[in-house]
Design a protein around this motif. Sequence first.
Motif, PDB file in Angstrom:
ATOM      1  N   GLY A 122       0.826  -1.193   0.000  1.00  0.00           N
ATOM      2  CA  GLY A 122       0.000   0.000   0.000  1.00  0.00           C
ATOM      3  C   GLY A 122       0.862   1.245   0.000  1.00  0.00           C
ATOM      4  N   GLU A 123       0.220   2.374   0.136  1.00  0.00           N
ATOM      5  CA  GLU A 123       0.919   3.655   0.061  1.00  0.00           C
ATOM      6  C   GLU A 123       1.403   4.082   1.453  1.00  0.00           C
ATOM      7  N   TRP A 124       2.416   3.355   1.936  1.00  0.00           N
ATOM      8  CA  TRP A 124       3.060   3.723   3.189  1.00  0.00           C
ATOM      9  C   TRP A 124       3.696   5.100   3.040  1.00  0.00           C
ATOM     10  N   LYS A 125       3.687   5.874   4.112  1.00  0.00           N
ATOM     11  CA  LYS A 125       4.347   7.177   4.094  1.00  0.00           C
ATOM     12  C   LYS A 125       5.833   6.988   3.784  1.00  0.00           C
ATOM     13  N   THR A 126       6.374   7.880   2.952  1.00  0.00           N
ATOM     14  CA  THR A 126       7.759   7.757   2.528  1.00  0.00           C
ATOM     15  C   THR A 126       8.621   8.877   3.107  1.00  0.00           C
ATOM     16  N   THR A 127       9.937   8.612   3.114  1.00  0.00           N
ATOM     17  CA  THR A 127      10.944   9.620   3.415  1.00  0.00           C
ATOM     18  C   THR A 127      11.655   9.964   2.113  1.00  0.00           C
ATOM     19  N   SER A 128      11.815  11.240   1.837  1.00  0.00           N
ATOM     20  CA  SER A 128      12.507  11.671   0.625  1.00  0.00           C
ATOM     21  C   SER A 128      14.019  11.542   0.804  1.00  0.00           C
ATOM     22  N   ILE A 129      14.671  10.883  -0.148  1.00  0.00           N
ATOM     23  CA  ILE A 129      16.122  10.708  -0.101  1.00  0.00           C
ATOM     24  C   ILE A 129      16.697  10.954  -1.491  1.00  0.00           C
ATOM     25  N   GLY A 130      18.021  11.020  -1.573  1.00  0.00           N
ATOM     26  CA  GLY A 130      18.720  11.112  -2.841  1.00  0.00           C
ATOM     27  C   GLY A 130      19.524   9.853  -3.102  1.00  0.00           C
ATOM     28  N   ASP A 131      20.324   9.873  -4.167  1.00  0.00           N
ATOM     29  CA  ASP A 131      21.132   8.698  -4.497  1.00  0.00           C
ATOM     30  C   ASP A 131      22.077   8.323  -3.363  1.00  0.00           C
ATOM     31  N   ASN A 132      22.607   9.314  -2.678  1.00  0.00           N
ATOM     32  CA  ASN A 132      23.487   9.087  -1.537  1.00  0.00           C
ATOM     33  C   ASN A 132      22.735   9.480  -0.264  1.00  0.00           C
ATOM     34  N   PHE A 133      22.569   8.510   0.614  1.00  0.00           N
ATOM     35  CA  PHE A 133      21.812   8.765   1.838  1.00  0.00           C
ATOM     36  C   PHE A 133      22.457   8.007   2.987  1.00  0.00           C
ATOM     37  N   THR A 134      21.964   8.246   4.181  1.00  0.00           N
ATOM     38  CA  THR A 134      22.497   7.604   5.384  1.00  0.00           C
ATOM     39  C   THR A 134      21.372   6.918   6.140  1.00  0.00           C
ATOM     40  N   LEU A 135      21.575   5.661   6.472  1.00  0.00           N
ATOM     41  CA  LEU A 135      20.664   4.935   7.346  1.00  0.00           C
ATOM     42  C   LEU A 135      21.075   5.211   8.791  1.00  0.00           C
ATOM     43  N   ASN A 136      20.109   5.616   9.598  1.00  0.00           N
ATOM     44  CA  ASN A 136      20.368   5.900  11.009  1.00  0.00           C
ATOM     45  C   ASN A 136      19.696   4.831  11.857  1.00  0.00           C
ATOM     46  N   LEU A 137      20.513   3.979  12.466  1.00  0.00           N
ATOM     47  CA  LEU A 137      20.017   2.956  13.391  1.00  0.00           C
ATOM     48  C   LEU A 137      20.046   3.519  14.798  1.00  0.00           C
ATOM     49  N   TYR A 138      18.926   3.397  15.496  1.00  0.00           N
ATOM     50  CA  TYR A 138      18.922   3.697  16.927  1.00  0.00           C
ATOM     51  C   TYR A 138      18.786   2.390  17.686  1.00  0.00           C
ATOM     52  N   ASP A 139      19.747   2.110  18.557  1.00  0.00           N
ATOM     53  CA  ASP A 139      19.815   0.849  19.298  1.00  0.00           C
ATOM     54  C   ASP A 139      19.949   1.161  20.782  1.00  0.00           C
ATOM     55  N   GLN A 140      18.824   1.159  21.467  1.00  0.00           N
ATOM     56  CA  GLN A 140      18.826   1.519  22.883  1.00  0.00           C
ATOM     57  C   GLN A 140      19.764   0.629  23.699  1.00  0.00           C
ATOM     58  N   ALA A 141      19.866  -0.632  23.313  1.00  0.00           N
ATOM     59  CA  ALA A 141      20.656  -1.589  24.090  1.00  0.00           C
ATOM     60  C   ALA A 141      22.130  -1.596  23.704  1.00  0.00           C
ATOM     61  N   SER A 142      22.520  -0.833  22.679  1.00  0.00           N
ATOM     62  CA  SER A 142      23.923  -0.762  22.239  1.00  0.00           C
ATOM     63  C   SER A 142      24.507  -2.146  21.975  1.00  0.00           C
ATOM     64  N   HIS A 143      23.832  -2.904  21.110  1.00  0.00           N
ATOM     65  CA  HIS A 143      24.312  -4.242  20.780  1.00  0.00           C
ATOM     66  C   HIS A 143      25.525  -4.219  19.860  1.00  0.00           C
ATOM     67  N   GLY A 144      25.681  -3.166  19.050  1.00  0.00           N
ATOM     68  CA  GLY A 144      26.671  -3.208  17.993  1.00  0.00           C
ATOM     69  C   GLY A 144      26.186  -4.077  16.847  1.00  0.00           C
ATOM     70  N   ALA A 145      27.029  -4.265  15.854  1.00  0.00           N
ATOM     71  CA  ALA A 145      26.639  -5.042  14.679  1.00  0.00           C
ATOM     72  C   ALA A 145      27.810  -5.842  14.148  1.00  0.00           C
ATOM     73  N   ASP A 146      27.546  -7.098  13.804  1.00  0.00           N
ATOM     74  CA  ASP A 146      28.521  -7.866  13.034  1.00  0.00           C
ATOM     75  C   ASP A 146      28.552  -7.359  11.597  1.00  0.00           C
ATOM     76  N   TYR A 147      27.354  -6.992  11.086  1.00  0.00           N
ATOM     77  CA  TYR A 147      27.256  -6.419   9.747  1.00  0.00           C
ATOM     78  C   TYR A 147      25.842  -5.912   9.518  1.00  0.00           C
ATOM     79  N   PHE A 148      25.706  -5.103   8.473  1.00  0.00           N
ATOM     80  CA  PHE A 148      24.413  -4.732   7.908  1.00  0.00           C
ATOM     81  C   PHE A 148      24.404  -5.148   6.442  1.00  0.00           C
ATOM     82  N   GLU A 149      23.260  -5.641   5.982  1.00  0.00           N
ATOM     83  CA  GLU A 149      23.021  -5.874   4.561  1.00  0.00           C
ATOM     84  C   GLU A 149      21.946  -4.876   4.132  1.00  0.00           C
ATOM     85  N   VAL A 150      22.228  -4.128   3.060  1.00  0.00           N
ATOM     86  CA  VAL A 150      21.305  -3.090   2.604  1.00  0.00           C
ATOM     87  C   VAL A 150      20.850  -3.411   1.181  1.00  0.00           C
ATOM     88  N   TYR A 151      19.550  -3.388   0.985  1.00  0.00           N
ATOM     89  CA  TYR A 151      18.936  -3.665  -0.314  1.00  0.00           C
ATOM     90  C   TYR A 151      18.016  -2.506  -0.685  1.00  0.00           C
TER      91      TYR A 151
END
Length: 221
Positions: A122-151
């Motif tokens: 459906g027509e979920w609300k969108t965020t406007s971005i450009g070709d180059n953008f930044t994903l902002n993860l908020y992690d209250q528990a500060s787990h860190g990451a082994d990796y992220f996969e972005v599609y």
Amino acid sequence: MQTSAHAAPRRALTVLTALAAAVACMVPLAGSASAHGSIVDPASRNYGCWDRWGDDHLNEDMAEEDPMCWQAWQDNPNAMWNWNGLYQNNVNGNHQAAVPSGTLCSGGHAEGGRYDSLDTPGEWKTTSIGDNFTLNLYDQASHGADYFEVYVSKNSYDPTSEPLGWEDLDHIKTTGSYAPAQDIQIPVSTSGYDGRHVIFTIWKASHMDQNYYICSDVDFG
């Protein structure tokens, strides 16, 4: 710029605590004591619904103004109250087996199907971005990451008419590890996309085999 009202997540979590107490008689807050995280910009589907409507979630105007969030709140309010808990444990890196096509945005019916409404096209609300953008993860528990996969969803995919499948995705980026932190930023570079798309992010947390599956609706303009 951004269509999501992305307030500071720390303020948002303070508000969430107060609201949780206020609605405890109506909404069972499963797992709220062990908060984790999500992509807050561009907002994940359930974080965006909570951010826009968490303090007014009974307002029937939502049905007309934000119908995808309305159906999600009606299906299971805990999908929004627990916007930071959409994960599966013990996947052993086999994400496509754990999360079949058509169930990507719910993390493969994670938490007993709590997040199934997020798979609804459906027509979920969108965020406007450009070709180059930044994903902002908020992690209250500060787990860190082994990796992220972005599609990014393919140009041929229409998120308003069909659930998201693996076949609908272009793999854009695999990151390295990130040290434990509450705020993690992942720079992403793309080209050739325009209009409405879905950013699908896999976050493999560092503290255990805990895997988050996150859909963010965007508009490349």
